[in-house]
Design a protein around this motif. Structure first.
Motif, PDB file in Angstrom:
ATOM      1  N   PHE A  70       1.665   3.896   3.106  1.00 64.44           N
ATOM      2  CA  PHE A  70       1.368   5.047   3.960  1.00 64.44           C
ATOM      3  C   PHE A  70       2.532   6.027   4.077  1.00 64.44           C
ATOM      4  O   PHE A  70       2.298   7.235   4.119  1.00 64.44           O
ATOM      5  N   PRO A  71       3.795   5.588   4.162  1.00 63.44           N
ATOM      6  CA  PRO A  71       4.894   6.566   4.237  1.00 63.44           C
ATOM      7  C   PRO A  71       4.903   7.535   3.058  1.00 63.44           C
ATOM      8  O   PRO A  71       5.153   8.735   3.239  1.00 63.44           O
ATOM      9  N   VAL A  72       4.640   7.039   1.846  1.00 60.24           N
ATOM     10  CA  VAL A  72       4.597   7.918   0.675  1.00 60.24           C
ATOM     11  C   VAL A  72       3.407   8.861   0.773  1.00 60.24           C
ATOM     12  O   VAL A  72       3.515  10.059   0.493  1.00 60.24           O
ATOM     13  N   PHE A  73       2.261   8.317   1.169  1.00 58.22           N
ATOM     14  CA  PHE A  73       1.054   9.129   1.371  1.00 58.22           C
ATOM     15  C   PHE A  73       1.335  10.245   2.372  1.00 58.22           C
ATOM     16  O   PHE A  73       0.954  11.397   2.164  1.00 58.22           O
TER      17      PHE A  73
ATOM     18  N   VAL B 129      12.672  15.354  -0.757  1.00 57.55           N
ATOM     19  CA  VAL B 129      12.335  14.326   0.230  1.00 57.55           C
ATOM     20  C   VAL B 129      11.265  13.399  -0.326  1.00 57.55           C
ATOM     21  O   VAL B 129      11.315  12.180  -0.148  1.00 57.55           O
ATOM     22  N   VAL B 130      10.267  13.987  -1.013  1.00 58.51           N
ATOM     23  CA  VAL B 130       9.209  13.181  -1.637  1.00 58.51           C
ATOM     24  C   VAL B 130       9.822  12.215  -2.655  1.00 58.51           C
ATOM     25  O   VAL B 130       9.472  11.032  -2.702  1.00 58.51           O
ATOM     26  N   ALA B 131      10.750  12.726  -3.469  1.00 57.63           N
ATOM     27  CA  ALA B 131      11.401  11.883  -4.480  1.00 57.63           C
ATOM     28  C   ALA B 131      12.165  10.736  -3.834  1.00 57.63           C
ATOM     29  O   ALA B 131      12.154   9.601  -4.337  1.00 57.63           O
ATOM     30  N   ILE B 132      12.813  11.005  -2.705  1.00 58.58           N
ATOM     31  CA  ILE B 132      13.550   9.952  -1.996  1.00 58.58           C
ATOM     32  C   ILE B 132      12.600   8.847  -1.532  1.00 58.58           C
ATOM     33  O   ILE B 132      12.891   7.645  -1.665  1.00 58.58           O
TER      34      ILE B 132
ATOM     35  N   GLY C 188       9.632   2.206  -4.197  1.00 57.29           N
ATOM     36  CA  GLY C 188       9.400   1.654  -5.519  1.00 57.29           C
ATOM     37  C   GLY C 188       8.227   2.239  -6.263  1.00 57.29           C
ATOM     38  O   GLY C 188       7.629   1.566  -7.104  1.00 57.29           O
ATOM     39  N   VAL C 189       7.889   3.497  -5.970  1.00 55.24           N
ATOM     40  CA  VAL C 189       6.787   4.173  -6.665  1.00 55.24           C
ATOM     41  C   VAL C 189       7.382   4.982  -7.807  1.00 55.24           C
ATOM     42  O   VAL C 189       8.112   5.950  -7.578  1.00 55.24           O
TER      43      VAL C 189
ATOM     44  N   TYR D 235      -0.710   7.629  -7.106  1.00 54.60           N
ATOM     45  CA  TYR D 235      -1.766   6.744  -7.596  1.00 54.60           C
ATOM     46  C   TYR D 235      -1.777   6.585  -9.114  1.00 54.60           C
ATOM     47  O   TYR D 235      -2.506   5.751  -9.641  1.00 54.60           O
ATOM     48  N   HIS D 236      -1.024   7.453  -9.821  1.00 58.39           N
ATOM     49  CA  HIS D 236      -0.894   7.353 -11.283  1.00 58.39           C
ATOM     50  C   HIS D 236      -2.238   7.509 -11.993  1.00 58.39           C
ATOM     51  O   HIS D 236      -2.552   6.776 -12.930  1.00 58.39           O
TER      52      HIS D 236
END
Length: 260
Positions: free
Chosen positions: A63-66, A123-126, A132-133, A222-223
């Motif tokens: 969820f944090p990445v989302f 920030v998204v990249a961090i 681990g995405v 989601y790749h």
């Protein structure tokens, strides 16, 4: 119309100046300066993470990445919508002295916020690294999605910038429009975790903001391939809407000057 676009091209130096001055003005009086371009989206993510995960007990391990993707993309959209209503009127003193294509000002605003958005991608990249995405080759599609979002927002900015010259109350209205769009778009909620009530599926299916958000998440998180057809439709419609608005500006430049 062709002459008007050519006139805009001749003023590219002004466009660059407006973008650069806009970037400097955003954080001119703050202590942290440009660091806010990174800190602001990060703080937004922390606030909504606390609300959704800690308070509501929803979300999941990813969820944090989302959330960070949604908040960074939404920041560009909401800032353009809210600020576009003053993109022309705040330059009234200059416009009344020198002839300039008025459409340059909403376009400059959108480009300024695009650069802020690019910093937000840091920030998204961090977050991607922290959780681990690892993006796949589909990362090469990122510029395409950014261009489509840029076209979409330029059209919106031109529209609100023009309307606000004649209807100043639109500035107050857009704040409520932005709030509705925020909750109607999957920015802090996901359909699999927050089921949409029957009859309201169209909020996502016909929502261009939802399509653009989904495209970013598809390639970064989601790749999978994004919905190319929907993105193509948004891009084409936005392009033609921009042409319609430029034609409208061209025919009503004198009215804008009188209204200012």
């Amino acid at each position: 119309m062709r002459t008007y676009i050519h006139e805009m091209a001749k003023r590219k130096d002004l466009l660059i100046y407006l973008v650069m001055s806009g970037l400097k003005a955003d954080n001119r009086d703050s202590y942290l300066g440009y660091f806010w371009w990174l800190l602001d989206p990060l703080l937004n993510v922390l606030v909504y993470y606390f609300l959704v995960v800690v308070i509501m007990g929803r979300g999941g391990p990813d969820f944090p990445v989302f959330l960070v993707i949604g908040m960074v993309v939404w920041r560009w959209m909401s800032t353009v919508i809210n600020s576009s209503t003053k993109s022309i009127t705040k330059y009234a003193s200059i416009i009344n002295q020198v002839y300039l294509p008025k459409s340059l000002f909403p376009v400059a605003l959108t480009l300024t916020q695009m650069f802020n958005f690019i910093f937000g991608l840091v920030v998204v990249a961090i977050f991607l690294i922290a959780f681990g995405v690892v993006p796949t080759w589909r990362l090469v599609l990122l510029p395409l999605i950014i261009v489509i979002q840029l076209l979409f927002l330029v059209g919106i900015s031109l529209m609100f910038g023009y309307i606000s010259v004649f209807v100043r109350d639109i500035d107050n209205l857009t704040k409520h429009i932005v709030r509705i769009l925020f909750y109607a778009s999957p920015i802090i909620w996901e359909e699999s975790r927050f089921p949409i009530p029957d009859g309201l599926e169209w909020l996502v299916n016909l929502n261009p903001i939802a399509v653009i958000l989904g495209a970013y998440r598809d390639i970064l998180m989601y790749h999978v391939n994004p919905n190319f057809l929907s993105l193509f439709i948004i891009g084409i419609l936005s392009f033609f809407f921009i042409l319609i608005m430029l034609r409208h500006y061209y025919k009503n430049e004198h009215k804008i000057i009188k209204a200012l």
